[in-house]
Design an enzyme around this catalytic site. Structure first.
Site, PDB file in Angstrom:
ATOM      1  N   ARG A  41      13.569 -10.548  10.773  1.00 41.12           N
ATOM      2  CA  ARG A  41      13.690  -9.477   9.785  1.00 41.12           C
ATOM      3  C   ARG A  41      12.305  -8.978   9.396  1.00 41.12           C
ATOM      4  O   ARG A  41      11.800  -8.004   9.941  1.00 41.12           O
ATOM      5  CB  ARG A  41      14.480  -9.943   8.560  1.00 41.12           C
ATOM      6  CG  ARG A  41      15.054  -8.777   7.732  1.00 41.12           C
ATOM      7  CD  ARG A  41      14.084  -8.138   6.758  1.00 41.12           C
ATOM      8  NE  ARG A  41      13.595  -9.039   5.752  1.00 41.12           N
ATOM      9  CZ  ARG A  41      12.741  -8.695   4.796  1.00 41.12           C
ATOM     10  NH1 ARG A  41      12.277  -7.442   4.737  1.00 41.12           N
ATOM     11  NH2 ARG A  41      12.295  -9.575   3.920  1.00 41.12           N
ATOM     12  N   ASP A  42      11.657  -9.683   8.510  1.00 40.39           N
ATOM     13  CA  ASP A  42      10.359  -9.208   8.032  1.00 40.39           C
ATOM     14  C   ASP A  42       9.324  -9.216   9.151  1.00 40.39           C
ATOM     15  O   ASP A  42       8.417  -8.391   9.169  1.00 40.39           O
ATOM     16  CB  ASP A  42       9.892 -10.091   6.865  1.00 40.39           C
ATOM     17  CG  ASP A  42       8.919  -9.381   5.951  1.00 40.39           C
ATOM     18  OD1 ASP A  42       8.640  -8.190   6.182  1.00 40.39           O
ATOM     19  OD2 ASP A  42       8.442 -10.005   4.993  1.00 40.39           O
ATOM     20  N   CYS A  53       5.622  -4.904   5.578  1.00 43.91           N
ATOM     21  CA  CYS A  53       6.619  -3.976   5.046  1.00 43.91           C
ATOM     22  C   CYS A  53       6.225  -2.544   5.376  1.00 43.91           C
ATOM     23  O   CYS A  53       5.116  -2.116   5.027  1.00 43.91           O
ATOM     24  CB  CYS A  53       6.737  -4.153   3.527  1.00 43.91           C
ATOM     25  SG  CYS A  53       7.861  -2.970   2.744  1.00 43.91           S
TER      26      CYS A  53
END
Length: 307
Positions: free
Chosen positions: A16-17, A241
């Site tokens: 994910r990240d 992000c």
């Protein structure tokens, strides 16, 4: 023999990240290979994807397909990033049971990341909790930008505490404190995690760190000492992000494990993880940021951790 205490579980967030800033969509089979390789290595928990829109975060576009291919037993150890009740509903329909409901302590980052105010995200959380409970699942309260915001600057600890203690978040089983930009220092991490742990004794405290300023492992150890019992990391320090200017990779999973030495982590386990990590990062064209992986490839052959 040394005793490596205190201990905390690692949750690897590579899928994910780790992937979300790379811009490259790995196919479902490749993601499953990574997930199952890590689970078989002994990694206690994984973050396997995000319900963010695929047009905004392309590497997450096939998350529902990944969830659908994992077994119920595998999914018990897997988490999915969600930001709305609808996200929880869709992920649950695919088979997910562990949900990380995330929003930012700062309004500016929440608007950039999720498209709504922090208050709006918090107001929707009871619905998300109810949906998770309806499938016998569990949900975390994940507070991004717990220390600094790329648009507003320092985030007051009282702001984070107000969110953690808000009755609308009472259904969360865990609280995740995020150093989204990797700008915090150990004293800050220790202080905030200790406050959250003291005021939420019935909930697990999770720390999510980035290594932007080189303090990822130090901050993770500070969080563990202050009461965090789960910590996030990604293979090779991959990550960042897309809606947080200045954020770099996550704290390396290999570095966290080498520092904390859970019983399941052995030189052989490290060798297997290094193989997974190096192959994935080469495929993505990303640099290896893990000092442990670099050390494991050194010429100090008398050290049992060198491969």
């Amino acid at each position: 023999m040394y005793e490596f205490e205190p201990q905390a579980q690692l949750r690897d967030v590579t899928l994910r990240d780790g992937l979300q800033l790379t811009g490259k969509l790995l196919d479902v089979d490749r993601k499953l290979d990574v997930a199952r390789g890590l689970l078989q290595s002994g990694v206690p928990a994984l973050e396997i994807g995000s319900m963010a829109r695929g047009d905004l975060v392309p590497p997450m576009a096939n998350t529902l397909d990944v969830i659908a291919e994992l077994t119920a037993e595998e999914l018990e150890r897997c988490w999915v990033w969600v930001a709305t009740p609808r996200h929880v509903e869709k992920a649950a329909a695919a088979g997910a049971r562990n949900f990380q409901y995330c929003f930012s302590a700062s309004d500016a980052h929440n608007e950039a990341n999720i498209g709504r105010t922090t208050e709006a995200s918090l107001a929707a959380m009871p619905d998300a909790v109810n949906i998770a409970r309806s499938v016998a699942g569990q949900i975390e309260l994940c507070i991004a930008t717990s220390f600094t915001c790329p648009f507003e600057g320092p985030v007051p600890p009282d702001r984070v505490m107000a969110i953690a203690n808000d009755e609308r978040a009472a259904g969360a089983t865990d609280i995740v404190i995020c150093d989204t930009l990797g700008q915090a220092v150990p004293a800050q991490v220790s202080s905030l995690v200790a406050r959250v742990a003291a005021e939420s004794p019935s909930r697990r405290i999770v720390f999510h760190g980035h290594d932007t300023w080189g303090l990822g492992v130090a901050n993770t150890l500070a969080a563990i000492s202050a009461g965090a019992t789960m910590v996030d990391g990604s293979l090779g320090g991959l990550g960042g992000c897309p809606f947080a200017p200045g954020a770099s990779g996550n704290t390396s999973s290999e570095d966290i494990l080498f520092a904390t030495r859970p019983q399941w982590f052995t030189p052989d386990t490290l060798a297997g993880m290094v193989e997974i990590s190096e192959k994935l990062l080469a495929e993505l064209g990303e640099p290896m940021r893990s000092k442990t992986v670099q050390g494991a490839r050194s010429n100090a052959k008398a050290f049992e951790w060198v491969i």
